[in-house]
Design a protein around this motif. Structure first.
Motif, mmCIF file in Angstrom:
data_model
loop_
_atom_site.group_PDB
_atom_site.id
_atom_site.type_symbol
_atom_site.label_atom_id
_atom_site.label_comp_id
_atom_site.label_asym_id
_atom_site.label_seq_id
_atom_site.Cartn_x
_atom_site.Cartn_y
_atom_site.Cartn_z
ATOM 1 N N ALA A 8 0.847 -1.198 0.000
ATOM 2 C CA ALA A 8 0.000 0.000 0.000
ATOM 3 C C ALA A 8 0.881 1.246 0.000
ATOM 4 N N PRO A 9 0.389 2.333 -0.584
ATOM 5 C CA PRO A 9 1.173 3.563 -0.587
ATOM 6 C C PRO A 9 1.362 4.123 0.821
ATOM 7 N N SER A 10 2.505 4.783 1.039
ATOM 8 C CA SER A 10 2.749 5.451 2.323
ATOM 9 C C SER A 10 1.876 6.702 2.389
ATOM 10 N N LEU A 11 1.804 7.292 3.561
ATOM 11 C CA LEU A 11 1.013 8.521 3.704
ATOM 12 C C LEU A 11 1.621 9.627 2.838
ATOM 13 N N ASP A 12 2.939 9.652 2.780
ATOM 14 C CA ASP A 12 3.615 10.640 1.941
ATOM 15 C C ASP A 12 3.151 10.519 0.487
ATOM 16 N N GLU A 13 3.064 9.290 0.029
ATOM 17 C CA GLU A 13 2.632 9.061 -1.355
ATOM 18 C C GLU A 13 1.184 9.525 -1.562
ATOM 19 N N LEU A 14 0.331 9.212 -0.592
ATOM 20 C CA LEU A 14 -1.077 9.626 -0.689
ATOM 21 C C LEU A 14 -1.183 11.146 -0.761
ATOM 22 N N VAL A 15 -0.382 11.813 0.078
ATOM 23 C CA VAL A 15 -0.399 13.277 0.122
ATOM 24 C C VAL A 15 0.015 13.862 -1.230
ATOM 25 N N ARG A 16 0.884 13.148 -1.923
ATOM 26 C CA ARG A 16 1.367 13.653 -3.212
ATOM 27 C C ARG A 16 0.469 13.286 -4.382
ATOM 28 N N THR A 17 -0.388 12.280 -4.212
ATOM 29 C CA THR A 17 -1.112 11.791 -5.385
ATOM 30 C C THR A 17 -2.636 11.884 -5.319
#
Ligand SMILES: Nc1ncnc2c1ncn2[C@@H]1O[C@H](COP(=O)(O)OP(=O)(O)OP(=O)(O)O)[C@@H](O)[C@H]1O
Ligand SMILES: [Mg+2]
Length: 378
Positions: A8-17
């Motif tokens: 699963a994507p990290s929170l950082d990734e979610l914030v960016r995408t």
């Protein structure tokens, strides 16, 4: 391609995408703080972000320098944006709405003087109306959220959810309003040309009684208020569907479930996860806020620091320090265990991230930036 399950994507990734992030959790765990930190993290990463909250906190309004209940989203003043390290192409706007305040204001507008306002607020119909207006604010926020996403002026909308109630309920707001609109009490209120003889008779009776109780002018105003909003919601029905669809789309939206390191908060967050799953809302992961799980660089007292032939006072002072350090160590161990548990529960479907507990609270820009950085380092 390997046969391994995709992590699963990290929170950082979610914030960016992602285009929508929704922060949910029990009362006081740090939803508003986390939502703001996520918004800041995304804006620092160059995205155009809107922080939307239906739980306006005075503190947040002061911290960001954005007034509550504005007509439209507004950016914090330039010096706050600079302090938060936000610069073009990144941008941040905030919109803080207080449903209760708006409902109360409406009730007061319909009344002459405080005593009458009080009396009206006791009135059953008024209570219904206030409830509807409160639901309406959530609905408005939801519709606004969808409007913003459609409009494309923001890359990301972070939605903070209200305290002290089931945060997922607001997603059912539109449905509840429809139920209310179709309810008997409400229908009696509407000037309905097509109503049957009996319904019209009943409405006239209710009208007479309410006219006498509220004053004819008030009653007519109230009636037009109901009629106007009934129309708004009828038109909004199609949007509600589309909104719900966007919120259920894992490409668009992620739900971030925030908890504190207490057993009550943890069981609440697990319940949220279940509810979210039942409602088919895309699970992003868990944030363990105010946690000591990452405190590994903390200086701990060491008996070798005690000088040879230390005095009784020195020895006692050391013993006190050692006892305090033991408590801290135990907290760190507890929080690590909680994080590991959340991580196991998230499995490969979501992240589990600890945010530090800041000694001075999280009510200034510098603290929010610290938390935002912790998201990015995840
Ligand atoms: N990581 C943190 N470190 C220190 N203080 C924090 C942290 N997170 C939140 N706080 C503080 O805890 C208090 C509650 O936080 P917040 O308002 O974000 O919670 P909430 O979940 O939105 O509450 P509510 O359910 O009332 O809306 C605030 O004073 C905030 O500054
Ligand atoms: Mg809050």
């Amino acid at each position: 391609m390997s046969g391994e399950a995709k992590l699963a994507p990290s929170l950082d990734e979610l914030v960016r995408t992602k285009r929508i992030l929704v922060c949910c959790g029990a009362g006081g765990v740090g939803k508003t703080t986390t939502a703001t930190a996520l918004a800041i993290a995304a804006a620092r990463a160059g995205r155009r972000v809107l922080a939307l909250t239906v739980d306006p906190s005075k503190r947040l309004s002061d911290t960001l320098g954005v007034a509550q209940n504005l007509e439209a989203p507004a950016p914090p003043p330039a010096d706050r944006l600079a302090a938060a390290g936000i610069s073009a192409p990144g941008s941040l706007e905030a919109w803080m709405l207080d449903p209760k305040l708006i409902a109360d204001r409406l009730v007061r507008r319909f009344s002459r003087g405080e005593a009458e306002a009080e009396r009206l607020m006791q009135n059953r119909v008024y209570r219904q109306m206030t409830r509807m207006v409160a639901g309406m604010q959530e609905y408005t926020a939801m519709e606004a959220l969808y409007g913003f996403v459609q409009e494309g002026r923001h890359d990301l909308v972070v939605l903070d959810t209200p305290p002290a109630r089931n945060a997922l309920d607001f997603l059912e707001g539109p449905g509840k309003i429809t139920e209310f609109l179709e309810g008997r009490v409400f229908r009696l209120f509407l000037p309905d040309e097509n109503a049957g003889l009996i319904a019209r008779g009943a409405a006239q009776l209710v009208g007479k009684a309410l006219g006498a109780a509220l004053g004819d002018d008030n009653y007519r105003e109230l009636q037009s208020f109901f009629a106007a909003f009934a129309e708004v919601f009828r038109r909004g029905g199609a949007n509600a569907q589309a909104m719900r669809k966007a919120l259920s789309d894992p490409e668009v939206t992620s739900f971030v479930l925030v908890t504190a390191p207490t057993s009550v908060a943890i069981s609440d967050v697990l319940y949220f996860r279940e509810r979210a799953e039942e409602m088919r809302l895309p699970f992003g992961g868990f944030v363990l806020n105010r946690s000591q799980a990452r405190e590994d660089a903390r200086a701990m007292p060491d008996p070798s620091l005690l000088p040879e032939g230390a005095s009784e006072v020195q020895r006692r002072a050391y013993a006190k320090l050692a006892a305090m350090a033991e408590v801290e160590r135990a907290e760190v161990a507890r929080d690590r265990a909680l994080l590991a548990d959340l991580s196991a529960r998230a499995g490969d479907r979501g992240f589990a991230l600890a945010l530090p507990s800041l000694a001075g609270g999280a009510d200034d820009i510098a603290s929010l930036v610290l938390l935002a950085s912790a998201v990015v380092e995840s």
